[in-house]
Design an enzyme around this catalytic site. Sequence first.
Site, PDB file in Angstrom:
ATOM      1  N   ASN A 208       0.859  -1.196   0.000  1.00 62.57           N
ATOM      2  CA  ASN A 208       0.000   0.000   0.000  1.00 62.57           C
ATOM      3  C   ASN A 208       0.892   1.242   0.000  1.00 62.57           C
ATOM      4  OD1 ASN A 208       0.474   0.901   2.844  1.00 62.57           O
ATOM      5  ND2 ASN A 208      -0.337  -1.147   3.250  1.00 62.57           N
ATOM      6  N   LYS A 286       8.999 -17.903  -9.140  1.00 67.98           N
ATOM      7  CA  LYS A 286       8.318 -16.826  -9.857  1.00 67.98           C
ATOM      8  C   LYS A 286       7.223 -17.437 -10.741  1.00 67.98           C
ATOM      9  CE  LYS A 286       8.997 -13.119 -13.074  1.00 67.98           C
ATOM     10  NZ  LYS A 286       9.799 -12.602 -14.166  1.00 67.98           N
ATOM     11  N   PRO A 303      -3.603 -11.335  10.677  1.00 69.40           N
ATOM     12  CA  PRO A 303      -3.974 -11.064  12.070  1.00 69.40           C
ATOM     13  C   PRO A 303      -4.208  -9.568  12.261  1.00 69.40           C
ATOM     14  CG  PRO A 303      -1.615 -11.509  11.876  1.00 69.40           C
ATOM     15  CD  PRO A 303      -2.226 -11.800  10.534  1.00 69.40           C
ATOM     16  N   ASP A 304      -5.224  -9.212  13.040  1.00 70.34           N
ATOM     17  CA  ASP A 304      -5.435  -7.797  13.369  1.00 70.34           C
ATOM     18  C   ASP A 304      -4.621  -7.531  14.640  1.00 70.34           C
ATOM     19  OD1 ASP A 304      -6.309  -5.316  14.311  1.00 70.34           O
ATOM     20  OD2 ASP A 304      -8.199  -5.530  13.213  1.00 70.34           O
ATOM     21  N   ILE A 305      -3.465  -6.973  14.449  1.00 62.57           N
ATOM     22  CA  ILE A 305      -2.501  -6.841  15.553  1.00 62.57           C
ATOM     23  C   ILE A 305      -3.040  -5.892  16.623  1.00 62.57           C
ATOM     24  CG2 ILE A 305      -0.076  -6.418  16.103  1.00 62.57           C
ATOM     25  CD1 ILE A 305       0.395  -6.561  12.981  1.00 62.57           C
ATOM     26  N   PHE A 323      -4.732   3.818  14.548  1.00 63.28           N
ATOM     27  CA  PHE A 323      -4.987   4.837  13.531  1.00 63.28           C
ATOM     28  C   PHE A 323      -6.127   4.343  12.661  1.00 63.28           C
ATOM     29  CE2 PHE A 323      -1.749   8.232  13.317  1.00 63.28           C
ATOM     30  CZ  PHE A 323      -1.041   7.899  14.458  1.00 63.28           C
ATOM     31  N   LYS A 337     -14.676   1.836  14.789  1.00 61.48           N
ATOM     32  CA  LYS A 337     -13.444   1.029  14.821  1.00 61.48           C
ATOM     33  C   LYS A 337     -12.891   0.955  16.241  1.00 61.48           C
ATOM     34  CE  LYS A 337     -11.127   1.095  11.159  1.00 61.48           C
ATOM     35  NZ  LYS A 337     -10.397   1.605  10.005  1.00 61.48           N
TER      36      LYS A 337
HETATM   37  O1  C5P Z   1      -8.942  -2.061  10.422  1.00 65.10           O
HETATM   38  P1  C5P Z   1      -8.047  -1.009   9.966  1.00 65.10           P
HETATM   39  O2  C5P Z   1      -6.915  -1.506   9.108  1.00 65.10           O
HETATM   40  O3  C5P Z   1      -8.680   0.191   9.345  1.00 65.10           O
HETATM   41  O4  C5P Z   1      -7.422  -0.455  11.330  1.00 65.10           O
HETATM   42  C1  C5P Z   1      -6.387   0.439  11.360  1.00 65.10           C
HETATM   43  C2  C5P Z   1      -5.640   0.321  12.631  1.00 65.10           C
HETATM   44  O5  C5P Z   1      -5.422  -1.055  12.984  1.00 65.10           O
HETATM   45  C3  C5P Z   1      -4.244   0.887  12.532  1.00 65.10           C
HETATM   46  O6  C5P Z   1      -3.886   1.372  13.804  1.00 65.10           O
HETATM   47  C4  C5P Z   1      -3.410  -0.307  12.127  1.00 65.10           C
HETATM   48  O7  C5P Z   1      -2.045  -0.147  12.481  1.00 65.10           O
HETATM   49  C5  C5P Z   1      -4.069  -1.427  12.885  1.00 65.10           C
HETATM   50  N1  C5P Z   1      -4.056  -2.728  12.219  1.00 65.10           N
HETATM   51  C6  C5P Z   1      -3.315  -3.758  12.742  1.00 65.10           C
HETATM   52  N2  C5P Z   1      -3.348  -4.984  12.149  1.00 65.10           N
HETATM   53  C7  C5P Z   1      -4.093  -5.201  11.037  1.00 65.10           C
HETATM   54  C8  C5P Z   1      -4.841  -4.152  10.501  1.00 65.10           C
HETATM   55  C9  C5P Z   1      -4.800  -2.936  11.103  1.00 65.10           C
HETATM   56  O8  C5P Z   1      -2.614  -3.560  13.746  1.00 65.10           O
HETATM   57  N3  C5P Z   1      -4.111  -6.394  10.475  1.00 65.10           N
END
Ligand code: C5P
Length: 407
Positions: A208, A286, A303-305, A323, A337
Site C-alpha cells: 500500500n 516466480k 492477524p489484526d494486531i 490509527f 473502529k
Molecule cells: O482495520 P483497519 O486496518 O482500518 O485499522 C487500522 C488500525 O489497525 C491501525 O492502527 C493499524 O495499524 C491497525 N491494524 C493492525 N493490524 C491489522 C490491521 C490494522 O494492527 N491487520
Amino acid sequence: MVQGKHILLIVGGGIAAFKALDLIRRLRERGARVTPVMTRAAHEFVTPLSVSALAGVKVFTDLFDLTAEAEMGHIELSRAADLVVVAPATADLMAKMAGGHADDLASTVLMATDKRVLIAPSMNVRMWDHAATQRNLATLRGDGILVCGPNEGDMACGEYGPGRMAEPLEIVAAIDSALGDGPLKGRHVLVTSGPTHEPIDPVRYIANRSSGAQGTALARALLNLGARVTFVTGPAQVPPPPGADVVAVETARQMREAVIAALPADAAVFAAAVADWHVLGASQQKIKKTKGGLPELTFGENPDILAEVAQMAKGRPGLVVGFAAETEDVIAHATAKRARKQCDWIVANDVSPASGIMGGTENAVTLISEAGAETWPRMAKEAVAERIAQRLAAALTEAGGASGGDI
Ligand code: C5P
C-alpha cells in the site's frame, strides 16, 4: 543525566568554538565521556591541544587519517557514542548536514551515525536569518535533529540579534533531555509503522502507499520525551528514527510476531498500514506468464494486531492507540473502529486522494477517545506526532504505575 554517557562532540569553525571548551569541562564535571571531533575551520579558533587537554583524549580531525581509520573508522566513531552534539554548528555545517555532504570527518560522522544529533547553531544574525539557513534548519528539524538555541544578544561581529550559541549549561540541559530525561523517561512505548508487503511469489508482492512518515515522526516525538521506543516497521520509504530499537519486518504476520515479542510496553501505538490479507500459498518460484492463462490468487486474512493487543487479557499495554485511515465518514467509521477493536484511542484521518495526506507531509486528524471526538487543525506530521506524544505522556503520568507492564 549525562553521568556515564558518551558524547561525541563535533566542534565547528566559528567564534563560539571557544565555548566548546567550557562545554567539554561542564560535561566531564558531570561524569560524561567526551570524544571531540574538530572541523578544519575549528582549528582557526581553538587548538586541538586545548580541546584534547580538556577532553582528556585524542581529538579526531581528519577523515583520511589512516591510523585512526585502522584503529577506529568513522563509522565506529559515529556509533560508539550515546549522543552526537555539534557545537558550534555553523551555517556551513548546517548546510552540509541538510544536503547530506560527507567530505570531511565531521560531516561523514554526521552522515554515518545512528544516534540522535543535537546542534547548537552559532552564526552572524544575517546568516541565521538567511532563507537558506532557515530552509536548512527546517530540513534538519524534519530529519529529527534536535536544536538548542541560538540565543539573541550582542554578537562578536558587533551586530545584535539571534545567532549567539546557547550557553554551555543550556547545551548541557538540552543534552540531558536528549538523553531521555523527559516525562516518558523509563517508559517503554511500542510503535508500528510503514506498510506491509505480502508476497505473491519471490519477486511480486501486494503493498500500500504508506510512507511510514507518521509512524517515524511519532517514534521520534516519543524518543524526544525520553521514552524507550521499540519501532516495528514494514518496508517504509522514510528511514527509522535514530535512537529507537528497530525491528524491520515485511509481512503482517511477521509484524504480529515482532509486536508480541516486544511486549510488555507501557503504551503501544499502531501507526502501520497493515495489509488486511495475504496471498495463500505464495509461490516459492516466480509465477510464469502462460499464454491465455491468468494466475489465480486466493487470500487469507491477516492477524489484526491492534485488536489482538487491545484485547489481551494479560499484559495489555496501559494505553493502546490505533490509527484509522478513512476516505469517507471519517469520524463515524473511526468511532466504530475504536469500539470494535477495543483500543483506548483512535487517531482518525482522511486519506481520500483529494486530501493529499497519504504519502504527504501534513495530516489532519481527529482524536477519538472515551471522552469523544476532538478534531485538530491540519498540520505537519511532525506536529501531529508531538501532540500525540504529549497526550500520551500526560495519560501515562495520570495513570501512574510502574514501567514495562500493566499500568
Ligand atoms: O482495520 P483497519 O486496518 O482500518 O485499522 C487500522 C488500525 O489497525 C491501525 O492502527 C493499524 O495499524 C491497525 N491494524 C493492525 N493490524 C491489522 C490491521 C490494522 O494492527 N491487520
